[in-house]
Scaffold this motif. Structure first.
Motif, PDB file in Angstrom:
ATOM      1  N   ILE A  43      -1.313   7.221 -51.346  1.00 14.06           N
ATOM      2  CA  ILE A  43      -1.360   6.518 -50.060  1.00 14.06           C
ATOM      3  C   ILE A  43      -0.794   7.413 -48.967  1.00 14.06           C
ATOM      4  O   ILE A  43      -1.360   7.507 -47.873  1.00 14.06           O
ATOM      5  N   LYS A  44       0.293   8.088 -49.266  1.00 14.68           N
ATOM      6  CA  LYS A  44       0.867   9.038 -48.301  1.00 14.68           C
ATOM      7  C   LYS A  44      -0.158  10.122 -47.985  1.00 14.68           C
ATOM      8  O   LYS A  44      -0.343  10.496 -46.818  1.00 14.68           O
ATOM      9  N   GLN A  45      -0.867  10.601 -49.003  1.00 19.53           N
ATOM     10  CA  GLN A  45      -1.890  11.622 -48.798  1.00 19.53           C
ATOM     11  C   GLN A  45      -3.051  11.067 -47.975  1.00 19.53           C
ATOM     12  O   GLN A  45      -3.583  11.743 -47.102  1.00 19.53           O
ATOM     13  N   TYR A  46      -3.445   9.818 -48.233  1.00 16.51           N
ATOM     14  CA  TYR A  46      -4.508   9.175 -47.460  1.00 16.51           C
ATOM     15  C   TYR A  46      -4.131   9.109 -45.976  1.00 16.51           C
ATOM     16  O   TYR A  46      -4.935   9.444 -45.105  1.00 16.51           O
ATOM     17  N   ILE A  47      -2.900   8.703 -45.695  1.00 20.44           N
ATOM     18  CA  ILE A  47      -2.424   8.596 -44.316  1.00 20.44           C
ATOM     19  C   ILE A  47      -2.480   9.965 -43.637  1.00 20.44           C
ATOM     20  O   ILE A  47      -3.003  10.103 -42.528  1.00 20.44           O
ATOM     21  N   THR A  48      -1.972  10.975 -44.336  1.00 22.18           N
ATOM     22  CA  THR A  48      -1.978  12.341 -43.800  1.00 22.18           C
ATOM     23  C   THR A  48      -3.402  12.812 -43.534  1.00 22.18           C
ATOM     24  O   THR A  48      -3.693  13.369 -42.473  1.00 22.18           O
ATOM     25  N   THR A  49      -4.299  12.554 -44.487  1.00 23.48           N
ATOM     26  CA  THR A  49      -5.698  12.974 -44.336  1.00 23.48           C
ATOM     27  C   THR A  49      -6.365  12.265 -43.161  1.00 23.48           C
ATOM     28  O   THR A  49      -7.099  12.895 -42.386  1.00 23.48           O
ATOM     29  N   GLN A 108      10.572   4.350 -51.887  1.00 25.14           N
ATOM     30  CA  GLN A 108      10.127   4.037 -53.253  1.00 25.14           C
ATOM     31  C   GLN A 108       8.618   3.790 -53.293  1.00 25.14           C
ATOM     32  O   GLN A 108       7.942   4.193 -54.240  1.00 25.14           O
ATOM     33  N   TYR A 109       8.118   3.144 -52.267  1.00 23.99           N
ATOM     34  CA  TYR A 109       6.684   2.858 -52.176  1.00 23.99           C
ATOM     35  C   TYR A 109       5.894   4.161 -52.209  1.00 23.99           C
ATOM     36  O   TYR A 109       4.966   4.322 -53.000  1.00 23.99           O
ATOM     37  N   PHE A 110       6.267   5.100 -51.337  1.00 21.19           N
ATOM     38  CA  PHE A 110       5.538   6.370 -51.282  1.00 21.19           C
ATOM     39  C   PHE A 110       5.771   7.220 -52.528  1.00 21.19           C
ATOM     40  O   PHE A 110       4.888   7.973 -52.929  1.00 21.19           O
ATOM     41  N   ALA A 111       6.927   7.080 -53.154  1.00 18.39           N
ATOM     42  CA  ALA A 111       7.176   7.797 -54.414  1.00 18.39           C
ATOM     43  C   ALA A 111       6.282   7.228 -55.520  1.00 18.39           C
ATOM     44  O   ALA A 111       5.768   7.972 -56.360  1.00 18.39           O
ATOM     45  N   SER A 112       6.092   5.917 -55.508  1.00 17.83           N
ATOM     46  CA  SER A 112       5.249   5.267 -56.514  1.00 17.83           C
ATOM     47  C   SER A 112       3.761   5.482 -56.257  1.00 17.83           C
ATOM     48  O   SER A 112       2.963   5.505 -57.190  1.00 17.83           O
ATOM     49  N   TYR A 113       3.399   5.591 -54.981  1.00 18.10           N
ATOM     50  CA  TYR A 113       1.986   5.705 -54.596  1.00 18.10           C
ATOM     51  C   TYR A 113       1.774   6.914 -53.680  1.00 18.10           C
ATOM     52  O   TYR A 113       1.457   6.767 -52.493  1.00 18.10           O
ATOM     53  N   PRO A 114       1.934   8.124 -54.210  1.00 14.06           N
ATOM     54  CA  PRO A 114       1.794   9.313 -53.359  1.00 14.06           C
ATOM     55  C   PRO A 114       0.381   9.468 -52.788  1.00 14.06           C
ATOM     56  O   PRO A 114       0.201  10.092 -51.743  1.00 14.06           O
ATOM     57  N   ALA A 151       3.847  -9.331 -50.618  1.00 14.04           N
ATOM     58  CA  ALA A 151       3.437  -7.992 -51.062  1.00 14.04           C
ATOM     59  C   ALA A 151       2.348  -7.433 -50.147  1.00 14.04           C
ATOM     60  O   ALA A 151       2.371  -6.252 -49.787  1.00 14.04           O
ATOM     61  N   LYS A 152       1.424  -8.292 -49.744  1.00 15.73           N
ATOM     62  CA  LYS A 152       0.354  -7.873 -48.842  1.00 15.73           C
ATOM     63  C   LYS A 152       0.937  -7.449 -47.493  1.00 15.73           C
ATOM     64  O   LYS A 152       0.544  -6.426 -46.935  1.00 15.73           O
ATOM     65  N   SER A 153       1.892  -8.213 -46.994  1.00 18.38           N
ATOM     66  CA  SER A 153       2.539  -7.873 -45.728  1.00 18.38           C
ATOM     67  C   SER A 153       3.256  -6.528 -45.816  1.00 18.38           C
ATOM     68  O   SER A 153       3.156  -5.697 -44.911  1.00 18.38           O
ATOM     69  N   VAL A 154       3.974  -6.326 -46.908  1.00 18.06           N
ATOM     70  CA  VAL A 154       4.693  -5.062 -47.098  1.00 18.06           C
ATOM     71  C   VAL A 154       3.694  -3.916 -47.208  1.00 18.06           C
ATOM     72  O   VAL A 154       3.839  -2.881 -46.550  1.00 18.06           O
ATOM     73  N   ASN A 155       2.669  -4.101 -48.016  1.00 14.30           N
ATOM     74  CA  ASN A 155       1.639  -3.080 -48.197  1.00 14.30           C
ATOM     75  C   ASN A 155       1.046  -2.649 -46.867  1.00 14.30           C
ATOM     76  O   ASN A 155       1.014  -1.474 -46.538  1.00 14.30           O
ATOM     77  N   PHE A 156       0.529  -3.626 -46.112  1.00 11.58           N
ATOM     78  CA  PHE A 156      -0.101  -3.296 -44.840  1.00 11.58           C
ATOM     79  C   PHE A 156       0.900  -2.733 -43.853  1.00 11.58           C
ATOM     80  O   PHE A 156       0.587  -1.794 -43.113  1.00 11.58           O
ATOM     81  N   GLY A 157       2.113  -3.285 -43.840  1.00 11.46           N
ATOM     82  CA  GLY A 157       3.125  -2.770 -42.932  1.00 11.46           C
ATOM     83  C   GLY A 157       3.426  -1.304 -43.186  1.00 11.46           C
ATOM     84  O   GLY A 157       3.455  -0.499 -42.253  1.00 11.46           O
TER      85      GLY A 157
END
Length: 180
Positions: free
Chosen positions: A56-62, A48-54, A15-21
């Motif tokens: 994080i997507k916003q953090y990346i964009t910011t 699905q990851y970004f749908a579940s944790y939007p 899970a950690k590998s997937v998260n960081f990846g």
């Protein structure tokens, strides 16, 4: 979701590998290679990851937008990494700089925190005249050598120092193990 007692250390590592990846921009191809799953399944996992944790997507964009505006990414303690390729016409250079704009604040902030914790731990060892010394640091882990009769006190100092190194919006949790 599984109950926490059913989650193995291997599952946590994966899970950690997937998260960081995913956070650092792994492609569906890269994730499929890492997890030994079909590329289509890896792409669905990322979506699905970004749908579940939007957030994080916003953090990346910011992170990317802020670094592009400033010309650099910054750690929690103010260390900067200048990223001139964020405006490159070369897509490979620009994408690499964007990944660094996301990665640097996380990795450098982690390094800032462990360095501050190490200084605080060392000072506390000296203050209490403990015959203990840090012998190894690997990422967010510290290994300390100490007399057996000081192990519990050293563990307490380390846990307290590491968990209180800075105030974040989430608590810092540290696990300590004692071994021979």
């Amino acid at each position: 979701m599984l109950p926490s007692e059913e989650i193995t250390s291997e599952m946590r590592r994966n899970a950690k590998s997937v998260n960081f990846g995913i956070i650092y921009g792994i492609s569906a191809f890269g994730l499929s290679e890492q997890l030994h799953i079909p590329r289509k399944e890896a792409q669905q996992l990322i979506e699905q990851y970004f749908a579940s944790y939007p957030q994080i997507k916003q953090y990346i964009t910011t992170c990317i937008e802020t670094a592009t505006t400033r010309g650099y990414a910054e750690s929690i303690c103010g260390r900067r990494r200048y990223l001139p390729d964020l405006n490159s016409a070369n897509a490979n250079l620009r994408n690499f700089a964007q990944r660094n704009a996301v990665n640097m604040p996380i990795q450098a902030s982690s390094a800032d925190m462990i360095k501050i914790a190490m200084i605080n731990i060392h000072k506390e060892f000296e203050k209490q005249s403990l015959r203990s010394k840090m012998i190894l640091q690997v990422h967010d882990e510290l290994i300390v050598e100490c007399p057996e009769n000081q192990a519990e006190e050293v563990a307490k100092i380390m846990k307290t120092s590491m968990e209180s190194v800075t105030q974040l919006s989430v608590p810092l949790k540290v696990s300590v193990e004692i071994g021979k």
